[in-house]
Design a protein around this motif. Structure first.
Motif, PDB file in Angstrom:
ATOM      1  N   ALA A  92     -55.368  45.177  43.455  1.00 58.41           N
ATOM      2  CA  ALA A  92     -54.130  44.466  43.116  1.00 58.41           C
ATOM      3  C   ALA A  92     -53.683  44.806  41.699  1.00 58.41           C
ATOM      4  O   ALA A  92     -52.487  45.011  41.444  1.00 58.41           O
ATOM      5  N   LYS A  93     -54.637  44.883  40.762  1.00 61.33           N
ATOM      6  CA  LYS A  93     -54.302  45.253  39.380  1.00 61.33           C
ATOM      7  C   LYS A  93     -53.723  46.651  39.318  1.00 61.33           C
ATOM      8  O   LYS A  93     -52.760  46.918  38.605  1.00 61.33           O
ATOM      9  N   ASN A 129     -62.666  46.794  46.331  1.00 58.66           N
ATOM     10  CA  ASN A 129     -62.504  45.594  45.515  1.00 58.66           C
ATOM     11  C   ASN A 129     -61.024  45.199  45.483  1.00 58.66           C
ATOM     12  O   ASN A 129     -60.197  45.865  44.878  1.00 58.66           O
ATOM     13  N   LYS A 130     -60.692  44.109  46.151  1.00 56.36           N
ATOM     14  CA  LYS A 130     -59.289  43.724  46.323  1.00 56.36           C
ATOM     15  C   LYS A 130     -58.629  43.303  45.016  1.00 56.36           C
ATOM     16  O   LYS A 130     -57.450  43.531  44.804  1.00 56.36           O
ATOM     17  N   ALA A 131     -59.386  42.693  44.111  1.00 58.04           N
ATOM     18  CA  ALA A 131     -58.830  42.255  42.832  1.00 58.04           C
ATOM     19  C   ALA A 131     -58.443  43.464  41.982  1.00 58.04           C
ATOM     20  O   ALA A 131     -57.358  43.494  41.384  1.00 58.04           O
ATOM     21  N   VAL A 132     -59.320  44.475  41.948  1.00 56.88           N
ATOM     22  CA  VAL A 132     -59.027  45.685  41.183  1.00 56.88           C
ATOM     23  C   VAL A 132     -57.866  46.438  41.825  1.00 56.88           C
ATOM     24  O   VAL A 132     -56.991  46.959  41.131  1.00 56.88           O
ATOM     25  N   GLU A 153     -47.221  45.637  47.197  1.00 58.70           N
ATOM     26  CA  GLU A 153     -48.357  44.776  47.464  1.00 58.70           C
ATOM     27  C   GLU A 153     -48.622  44.871  48.959  1.00 58.70           C
ATOM     28  O   GLU A 153     -47.718  45.146  49.736  1.00 58.70           O
TER      29      GLU A 153
END
Length: 96
Positions: A54-55, A49-52, A64
């Motif tokens: 990144a968080k 999961n790319k969003a998680v 990053e």
């Protein structure tokens, strides 16, 4: 801003910016599991999961994906190489 210590212990960010963690379910009550399953649980897994991811990178204050000193150094090296080739084109052709 401080690094989140619980996250720091559970996750690792690789040099390419991927977030790696240990699979759950391998610490106890393994007697009923097959050997194949236990072996699979030993291996670390990349967070999909790319969003998680990144968080978590932000919580760990880590690189990053595609950014940071390494990417900057690569870009600088590519620019220098392109400049060198441009200078080489204006000079006399190489002798064979």
């Amino acid at each position: 801003m401080k690094t989140h210590k619980g996250t720091k212990r559970r996750f690792k960010v690789t040099a390419t910016g991927k977030v790696v963690h240990k699979r759950c379910g391998s610490s106890h009550l393994n007697s009923h599991m097959s050997g194949k399953r236990i072996r699979k649980l030993r291996k670390p897994v990349v967070l999909q999961n790319k969003a998680v991811a990144a968080k978590l990178r932000r919580a760990l204050q880590r690189r990053e994906a595609g950014h940071g000193r390494f990417a900057t150094a690569l870009a600088a090296a590519a620019a220098a190489q392109a400049e060198q080739q441009a200078e080489g084109e204006g000079a006399a052709p190489p002798v064979e």
